[in-house]
Write an enzyme that holds these catalytic residues in place. Structure first.
Site, PDB file in Angstrom:
ATOM      1  N   HIS A  40       7.894 -27.652   3.058  1.00 41.43           N
ATOM      2  CA  HIS A  40       9.010 -27.535   2.091  1.00 41.43           C
ATOM      3  C   HIS A  40       8.592 -26.502   1.038  1.00 41.43           C
ATOM      4  O   HIS A  40       8.216 -25.382   1.379  1.00 41.43           O
ATOM      5  CB  HIS A  40       9.255 -28.942   1.525  1.00 41.43           C
ATOM      6  CG  HIS A  40      10.540 -29.129   0.784  1.00 41.43           C
ATOM      7  ND1 HIS A  40      11.515 -28.186   0.672  1.00 41.43           N
ATOM      8  CD2 HIS A  40      11.018 -30.210   0.078  1.00 41.43           C
ATOM      9  CE1 HIS A  40      12.530 -28.657  -0.043  1.00 41.43           C
ATOM     10  NE2 HIS A  40      12.242 -29.894  -0.425  1.00 41.43           N
ATOM     11  N   HIS A  46      14.211 -22.764   9.517  1.00 36.53           N
ATOM     12  CA  HIS A  46      14.905 -23.682   8.603  1.00 36.53           C
ATOM     13  C   HIS A  46      15.692 -24.700   9.416  1.00 36.53           C
ATOM     14  O   HIS A  46      16.230 -24.358  10.470  1.00 36.53           O
ATOM     15  CB  HIS A  46      15.869 -22.907   7.692  1.00 36.53           C
ATOM     16  CG  HIS A  46      16.211 -23.653   6.457  1.00 36.53           C
ATOM     17  ND1 HIS A  46      17.221 -24.579   6.418  1.00 36.53           N
ATOM     18  CD2 HIS A  46      15.644 -23.659   5.227  1.00 36.53           C
ATOM     19  CE1 HIS A  46      17.267 -25.107   5.209  1.00 36.53           C
ATOM     20  NE2 HIS A  46      16.317 -24.571   4.474  1.00 36.53           N
ATOM     21  N   ASP A 105      11.094 -19.035   0.990  1.00 34.56           N
ATOM     22  CA  ASP A 105       9.691 -18.997   0.583  1.00 34.56           C
ATOM     23  C   ASP A 105       8.949 -17.743   1.062  1.00 34.56           C
ATOM     24  O   ASP A 105       7.803 -17.538   0.682  1.00 34.56           O
ATOM     25  CB  ASP A 105       8.968 -20.241   1.123  1.00 34.56           C
ATOM     26  CG  ASP A 105       9.461 -21.507   0.439  1.00 34.56           C
ATOM     27  OD1 ASP A 105       9.666 -21.464  -0.782  1.00 34.56           O
ATOM     28  OD2 ASP A 105       9.645 -22.525   1.125  1.00 34.56           O
TER      29      ASP A 105
HETATM   30  N1  CMC Z   1       7.265 -20.401  13.181  1.00 32.70           N
HETATM   31  C1  CMC Z   1       7.302 -20.479  14.521  1.00 32.70           C
HETATM   32  N2  CMC Z   1       8.123 -21.308  15.177  1.00 32.70           N
HETATM   33  C2  CMC Z   1       8.922 -22.091  14.449  1.00 32.70           C
HETATM   34  C3  CMC Z   1       8.945 -22.035  13.049  1.00 32.70           C
HETATM   35  C4  CMC Z   1       8.066 -21.148  12.422  1.00 32.70           C
HETATM   36  N3  CMC Z   1       8.015 -21.068  11.100  1.00 32.70           N
HETATM   37  N4  CMC Z   1       9.850 -22.904  12.591  1.00 32.70           N
HETATM   38  C5  CMC Z   1      10.383 -23.497  13.657  1.00 32.70           C
HETATM   39  N5  CMC Z   1       9.829 -23.002  14.788  1.00 32.70           N
HETATM   40  C6  CMC Z   1      10.142 -23.383  16.162  1.00 32.70           C
HETATM   41  C7  CMC Z   1       9.421 -24.677  16.495  1.00 32.70           C
HETATM   42  O1  CMC Z   1       8.157 -24.460  17.022  1.00 32.70           O
HETATM   43  C8  CMC Z   1      10.381 -25.302  17.472  1.00 32.70           C
HETATM   44  O2  CMC Z   1      10.185 -24.683  18.715  1.00 32.70           O
HETATM   45  P1  CMC Z   1      10.343 -25.510  20.100  1.00 32.70           P
HETATM   46  O3  CMC Z   1      11.801 -25.828  20.165  1.00 32.70           O
HETATM   47  O4  CMC Z   1       9.865 -24.576  21.125  1.00 32.70           O
HETATM   48  O5  CMC Z   1       9.488 -26.731  19.940  1.00 32.70           O
HETATM   49  C9  CMC Z   1      11.744 -24.885  16.946  1.00 32.70           C
HETATM   50  O6  CMC Z   1      11.535 -23.677  16.240  1.00 32.70           O
HETATM   51  C10 CMC Z   1      12.383 -25.906  16.019  1.00 32.70           C
HETATM   52  O7  CMC Z   1      11.436 -26.193  14.996  1.00 32.70           O
HETATM   53  P2  CMC Z   1      11.329 -27.557  14.218  1.00 32.70           P
HETATM   54  O8  CMC Z   1       9.990 -27.658  13.610  1.00 32.70           O
HETATM   55  O9  CMC Z   1      11.776 -28.687  15.094  1.00 32.70           O
HETATM   56  O10 CMC Z   1      12.422 -27.329  13.112  1.00 32.70           O
HETATM   57  P3  CMC Z   1      12.692 -28.264  11.865  1.00 32.70           P
HETATM   58  O11 CMC Z   1      14.108 -28.110  11.531  1.00 32.70           O
HETATM   59  O12 CMC Z   1      12.172 -29.621  12.110  1.00 32.70           O
HETATM   60  O13 CMC Z   1      11.748 -27.620  10.739  1.00 32.70           O
HETATM   61  C11 CMC Z   1      10.950 -26.179   9.084  1.00 32.70           C
HETATM   62  C12 CMC Z   1      12.189 -26.735   9.775  1.00 32.70           C
HETATM   63  C13 CMC Z   1      11.385 -25.368   7.879  1.00 32.70           C
HETATM   64  C14 CMC Z   1      10.074 -27.333   8.605  1.00 32.70           C
HETATM   65  C15 CMC Z   1      10.183 -25.285  10.077  1.00 32.70           C
HETATM   66  O14 CMC Z   1      10.975 -24.177  10.421  1.00 32.70           O
HETATM   67  C16 CMC Z   1       8.844 -24.833   9.535  1.00 32.70           C
HETATM   68  O15 CMC Z   1       7.869 -25.576   9.663  1.00 32.70           O
HETATM   69  N6  CMC Z   1       8.760 -23.610   8.905  1.00 32.70           N
HETATM   70  C17 CMC Z   1       7.534 -23.168   8.297  1.00 32.70           C
HETATM   71  C18 CMC Z   1       7.352 -23.779   6.909  1.00 32.70           C
HETATM   72  C19 CMC Z   1       8.331 -23.210   5.916  1.00 32.70           C
HETATM   73  O16 CMC Z   1       8.499 -22.024   5.805  1.00 32.70           O
HETATM   74  N7  CMC Z   1       8.965 -24.099   5.137  1.00 32.70           N
HETATM   75  C20 CMC Z   1       9.928 -23.718   4.109  1.00 32.70           C
HETATM   76  C21 CMC Z   1      11.317 -24.162   4.458  1.00 32.70           C
HETATM   77  S1  CMC Z   1      12.624 -23.378   3.518  1.00 32.70           S
HETATM   78  C22 CMC Z   1      12.398 -23.789   1.881  1.00 32.70           C
HETATM   79  C23 CMC Z   1      12.256 -25.202   1.573  1.00 32.70           C
HETATM   80  O17 CMC Z   1      13.063 -26.031   1.969  1.00 32.70           O
HETATM   81  O18 CMC Z   1      11.308 -25.518   0.895  1.00 32.70           O
END
Ligand code: CMC
Length: 493
Positions: free
Chosen positions: A326, A365, A421
């Site tokens: 987050h 996201h 971010d």
């Molecule tokens: N890099 C590479 N692959 C990713 C990323 C990433 N940053 N984010 C998602 N994916 C892939 C993930 O591996 C998955 O692939 P597969 O379907 O093959 O397993 C797919 O996309 C869906 O990902 P998820 O983790 O199930 O998605 P989510 O909605 O649960 O998570 C998230 C959203 C923001 C936590 C995630 O994208 C992430 O961990 N991003 C990196 C951390 C980050 O930048 N966080 C800030 C979020 S925005 C500001 C805020 O809210 O604070």
């Protein structure tokens, strides 16, 4: 100020035009304005993906179109023409203020920006060795102690007296024995009259609430608009102070002549920011103020829904925001960019990270399946600031190179683009904010959204209470501890 910072407004407007030209592959299904009939049918995934928990008029995230709206106003519009104080008023009250309303609101913020008693309490803890978000969370808790008449008037004497006593006058217990008087008790001649209650209650220095004060009244008092202003105004003062204390410096008093954004930078760095710096900080605050039912907002609302209070709710929001998935991602991004070391290393670094199946910080996201509009503004602002800053220039060009790699690989296939971010840290570091204060800076802004959503939810409160699907065993027979080693594995059912 707007005259001098026209070029910054131009950057925002250009970002808005560019965003409006992005191709949209799908159309958004749940548009606002539709009548809601509960219970709502929706498909729910793990992590409450897709779950609808409440109705809200505070803000709207259209993830497919990359659109973010506060109270009907597009985020680009607010960044171009509004300021953070006005945006806070909008979020809390649901409409833009008239000039007299705005004047009173700014005055209240200016007053509430002073939190000397809280700072004094905060400085009695080892803030320099604490996690910055932990210190901020504690600070907002201490603000509560100062603000609630339940805690301030009833439970404590005048705080200055308490400090004096702590420092000079309490002699240590030589032989506490088992005498009832052997614990410290406040001066019982310190009588406080509470005029805010219907009945006037004279309270002696007892730690117990006086008769006639109902707990509920105390709690309602701390979930009011006033408390929200207190938190919105106090959070930057605390955050700036935490940054300075961790750096071995004394906190700086807010300057009543400065705006919220300028004060924040001034209290943190000790230097009054230029108009450009102030304007960019202001835009960053606007961009982070609210964002739908994100994890920290939800955490704040869950706490509020138990009829706890706004200070505890904001504390929960800060705790949830701290994680690297987050708000904590903004700090991780800078570490990552420094580790990559330069734009020419981005391709190889990314290939290796992907091979290790790592998530790339600052990308992806839950809601946005298009370019995050906040990143559309922060990217160009980072570029602008980095023009005059060599280190930031390298970071920015590295970020651009990494963005290219990630989008080429995951943009089409997984709808993964930079989020808020990704570029914010470069902006913050150019403004003089230390890396470990990036996430607290996010909180300084998001406190407005937490407050607005909590206030709104409490009007039609229902305690949050989802379910889990139980996949564990049933009917286990209790085995006494001595018999367990021979009992073998638990029975299969
Ligand atoms: N890099 C590479 N692959 C990713 C990323 C990433 N940053 N984010 C998602 N994916 C892939 C993930 O591996 C998955 O692939 P597969 O379907 O093959 O397993 C797919 O996309 C869906 O990902 P998820 O983790 O199930 O998605 P989510 O909605 O649960 O998570 C998230 C959203 C923001 C936590 C995630 O994208 C992430 O961990 N991003 C990196 C951390 C980050 O930048 N966080 C800030 C979020 S925005 C500001 C805020 O809210 O604070």
């Amino acid at each position: 100020m707007w005259e001098e910072t026209k070029e910054i407004t131009e950057i925002v407007l250009r970002a808005a035009r560019k965003a409006s030209q992005e191709p949209i592959s799908q159309s958004e299904q749940a548009l606002p304005g539709k009548a809601i009939h509960w219970p709502v049918e929706c498909a729910i995934g793990p992590g409450l993906e897709g779950a609808i928990a409440c109705e809200s008029k505070v803000g709207y995230v259209n993830g497919l179109q990359g659109q973010l709206v506060y109270r009907g106003y597009d985020i680009f519009e607010l960044c171009a023409y509004s300021c953070f104080e006005e945006t806070c008023y909008l979020l809390l009250h649901g409409r833009l203020p008239t000039s007299s309303q705005f004047g009173s609101f700014r005055k209240q913020l200016a007053e509430y920006r002073h939190v000397p008693k809280t700072l004094r309490l905060l400085m009695s803890f080892p803030v320099e060795g604490m996690n910055a978000m932990g210190a901020l969370r504690m600070g907002t808790n201490l603000m509560r102690q100062e603000f609630t008449f339940g805690d301030l008037e009833i439970a404590k004497p005048d705080i200055a007296q308490a400090h004096e006593s702590d420092e000079d006058t309490i002699s240590s217990e030589a032989d506490p024995g088992d005498k009832a008087e052997s614990f410290y008790s406040f001066d019982t001649t310190n009588t406080v009259v509470l005029t805010s209650m219907e009945e006037t209650i004279a309270v002696s220095g007892s730690r117990k609430p006086a008769k006639g004060i109902r707990h509920q009244e105390v709690l309602q008092d701390t979930s009011s608009l006033d408390s929200c202003c207190h938190l919105i105004a106090g959070a930057p003062t605390l955050t700036a102070a935490i940054a300075r204390i961790r750096n071995g410096q004394m906190p700086i008093e807010p300057d009543p002549e400065l705006s919220h954004a300028a004060n924040y930078l001034y209290m943190m760095t000790g230097r009054r920011p230029t108009e450009i710096e102030e304007r960019i900080m202001d835009i960053a605050l606007i961009l982070h103020a609210d964002h739908g039912m994100n994890a920290s907002t939800f955490a704040a609302m869950v706490v509020a829904s138990t009829l706890s209070d706004i200070y505890f709710s904001v504390g929960a929001g800060i705790a949830a925001l701290a994680g690297p998935l987050h708000g904590g991602a903004n700090e991780q991004v800078i570490h990552m960019l420094r580790q990559i070391g330069g734009p020419s290393n981005a391709k190889e670094w990314y290939a290796k990270a992907r091979a290790r199946k790592e998530k790339i910080m600052g990308f992806g996201h839950r809601v946005y399946k298009a370019y995050d509009p906040r990143a559309s503004v922060l990217g160009p602002l980072a570029r602008h600031l980095a023009l005059e800053n060599k280190e930031a220039q390298v970071l920015f060009r590295t970020a651009e190179a990494l963005e290219k790699e990630v989008i080429a690989d995951l943009g089409q296939s997984k709808s993964i683009y930079p989020n808020v971010d990704f570029y914010s840290g470069i902006v913050y570091s150019c403004l003089g904010i230390p890396t470990d204060m990036f996430t607290p800076t996010f909180a300084v802004s998001r406190v407005a959204g937490w407050c607005a959503r909590v206030l709104e939810y409490l009007k039609k409160n229902r305690i949050f209470r989802p379910r889990a699907i139980y996949t564990g065993r049933l009917g286990e027979k209790y085995i006494p501890i001595d018999a367990r080693h021979s009992a073998g594995k638990p029975s299969k059912r």
